[in-house]
Design an enzyme around this catalytic site. Structure first.
Site, PDB file in Angstrom:
ATOM      1  CB  SER A   1      49.233 -14.322  14.101  1.00  0.00           C
ATOM      2  OG  SER A   1      48.681 -14.186  15.380  1.00  0.00           O
TER       3      SER A   1
ATOM      4  CG  ASN B   1      51.470  -3.645  17.194  1.00  0.00           C
ATOM      5  OD1 ASN B   1      51.277  -4.186  16.103  1.00  0.00           O
ATOM      6  ND2 ASN B   1      50.775  -3.980  18.287  1.00  0.00           N
ATOM      7  CB  ALA B   2      50.007  -0.668  12.708  1.00  0.00           C
TER       8      ALA B   2
ATOM      9  CB  CYS C   1      45.077  -8.589  14.197  1.00  0.00           C
ATOM     10  SG  CYS C   1      46.197  -7.281  13.644  1.00  0.00           S
TER      11      CYS C   1
ATOM     12  CG  ASN D   1      45.189  -8.959  19.496  1.00  0.00           C
ATOM     13  OD1 ASN D   1      46.066  -8.097  19.491  1.00  0.00           O
ATOM     14  ND2 ASN D   1      45.184  -9.963  18.647  1.00  0.00           N
TER      15      ASN D   1
ATOM     16  N   GLY E   1      50.479  -2.938  26.765  1.00  0.00           N
ATOM     17  CA  GLY E   1      51.255  -2.425  27.892  1.00  0.00           C
ATOM     18  C   GLY E   1      50.383  -1.962  29.042  1.00  0.00           C
TER      19      GLY E   1
ATOM     20  N   GLY F   1      47.382  -8.666  28.649  1.00  0.00           N
ATOM     21  CA  GLY F   1      47.208  -7.216  28.605  1.00  0.00           C
ATOM     22  C   GLY F   1      47.876  -6.518  29.770  1.00  0.00           C
ATOM     23  N   GLY F   2      49.067  -5.953  29.512  1.00  0.00           N
ATOM     24  CA  GLY F   2      49.699  -5.081  30.502  1.00  0.00           C
ATOM     25  C   GLY F   2      50.294  -5.778  31.708  1.00  0.00           C
TER      26      GLY F   2
ATOM     27  N   GLY G   1      53.909  -9.805  27.043  1.00  0.00           N
ATOM     28  CA  GLY G   1      54.451  -9.339  25.775  1.00  0.00           C
ATOM     29  C   GLY G   1      55.228  -8.055  25.925  1.00  0.00           C
TER      30      GLY G   1
HETATM   31  O1  RRO Z   1      50.985  -8.004  13.337  1.00  0.00           O
HETATM   32  C1  RRO Z   1      50.337  -7.107  13.916  1.00  0.00           C
HETATM   33  O2  RRO Z   1      50.338  -5.926  13.526  1.00  0.00           O
HETATM   34  C2  RRO Z   1      49.491  -7.400  15.085  1.00  0.00           C
HETATM   35  C3  RRO Z   1      48.764  -8.552  15.267  1.00  0.00           C
HETATM   36 BR1  RRO Z   1      48.839 -10.000  14.082  1.00  0.00          BR
HETATM   37  C4  RRO Z   1      47.910  -8.693  16.391  1.00  0.00           C
HETATM   38  O3  RRO Z   1      47.197  -9.694  16.602  1.00  0.00           O
HETATM   39  N1  RRO Z   1      47.857  -7.662  17.255  1.00  0.00           N
HETATM   40  C5  RRO Z   1      48.571  -6.531  17.095  1.00  0.00           C
HETATM   41  O4  RRO Z   1      48.488  -5.617  17.923  1.00  0.00           O
HETATM   42  N2  RRO Z   1      49.397  -6.425  16.005  1.00  0.00           N
END
Ligand code: RRO
Length: 305
Positions: free
Chosen positions: A46, A70-71, A129, A191, A216, A242-243, A264
């Protein structure tokens, strides 16, 4: 592999397995690699208006067999610098979908115009997100804002527009309806799911940002339920996310209502061969169930109820 070719809102992909946004998508070389590995199309990371470094580390945590939390914090080079990456991927033959994020309808529309200039085949709007202040699901869980953003982008560009929706809401069907009524050409779902990991030793959240997004295997049933629900509520095509890590996972998404899927997290386990394995396996599954085209399988599960 003609049986695998699919169409999403007027755009044809050689197979339904698209590289999901955020995985490998920050550079053109990585997008091109996914194309060479057999992805049907690739979705960029993105992209926003300005360069963003993202959150401090740690930004990703492997949660055993459940998947990843994730962040990242929307790290990206900014639209101005990203066009060259898309050019590189397109030169190698990749079919590129441009993902963008903004804080309001005006910013989305400006980015959409710039992204359109790069030659992408469609736009995916990140309205989902799960952990970014002022972006993503903070705005995308409100159907009125989804309407505003999609309408502004549709007025700004001619490209097909995919609205990527959040599962972090009580009614994703209402978000899909809002997007469709505002002119969205497709819905991407889902997402990541908002989650938290805590280290029992330090007693602190594991990720520097705190909350993260879960992806996942653990979220496959959530994604499937969302796709199923959206298929019942809108007419536009759905891109399932998703997964997905096996051909069976993808087949389930297709018969739940998806016309294509994004892959992903499964690629993070070293995925060079994965796109090929998924395509070969899905081709066998379609044949086994007597579908001569992928389109025949889309939503089939609703019809055997
Ligand atoms: O970059 C991120 O932390 C992130 C984004 Br933009 C998103 O759309 N979804 C995600 O899990 N992480």
């Amino acid at each position: 592999m003609d049986r695998l070719s699919t169409e999403v809102a007027g755009v044809r992909f050689r197979n339904p397995f698209l590289l999901a946004s955020g995985i490998w998508g920050e550079t053109g070389a990585a997008l091109a690699r996914a194309h060479r590995d057999g992805a049907g199309g690739v979705v960029t990371k993105s992209i926003g208006s300005a360069t963003r470094e993202g959150y401090p580390n740690p930004t990703v945590e492997q949660l055993g067999s459940w998947g990843l939390l994730n962040a990242m914090g929307l790290p990206n080079p900014g639209m101005e610098h990203y066009a060259a990456e898309i050019a590189l991927a397109r030169k190698e033959g990749a079919t590129v979908v441009g993902s963008i994020f903004g804080g309001d309808a005006k910013e989305f529309a400006t980015l959409a115009r710039a992204m359109e200039q790069t030659g992408v085949v469609a736009l995916e709007l990140n309205l989902s997100c799960p952990h970014a202040k002022g972006y993503g699901s903070e705005i995308g869980r409100d159907p009125a804002i989804v309407t505003e953003v999609v309408r502004a982008v549709k007025q700004a560009v001619r490209l097909p527009v995919w609205a990527k929706l959040t599962p972090n809401t009580h009614d994703i069907g209402a978000l899909a309806e809002a997007a469709e009524q505002a002119g969205a050409d497709a819905i991407s779902a889902i997402n990541t799911v908002r989650g938290l990991a805590i280290d029992p030793e330090t007693m602190r959240p594991v990720l520097a940002h705190g909350f993260g997004g879960l992806s996942g295997p653990a979220i496959k049933p959530i994604g499937l339920a969302c796709v199923w629900q959206i298929y019942d509520r809108v007419k536009v095509p759905i891109v399932g996310i998703g997964g997905i890590s096996t051909p069976e996972d993808a087949f389930e998404y297709l018969i739940a209502g998806a016309s294509a899927v994004e892959v992903g997290t499964a690629l993070s386990a070293g995925g060079d061969a994965l796109f090929g394995t998924l395509s070969a396996g899905l081709e066998r599954l379609l044949e086994h169930h007597g579908f001569s085209t992928l389109a025949e399988a889309v939503g089939a599960s609703h019809r055997v109820r």
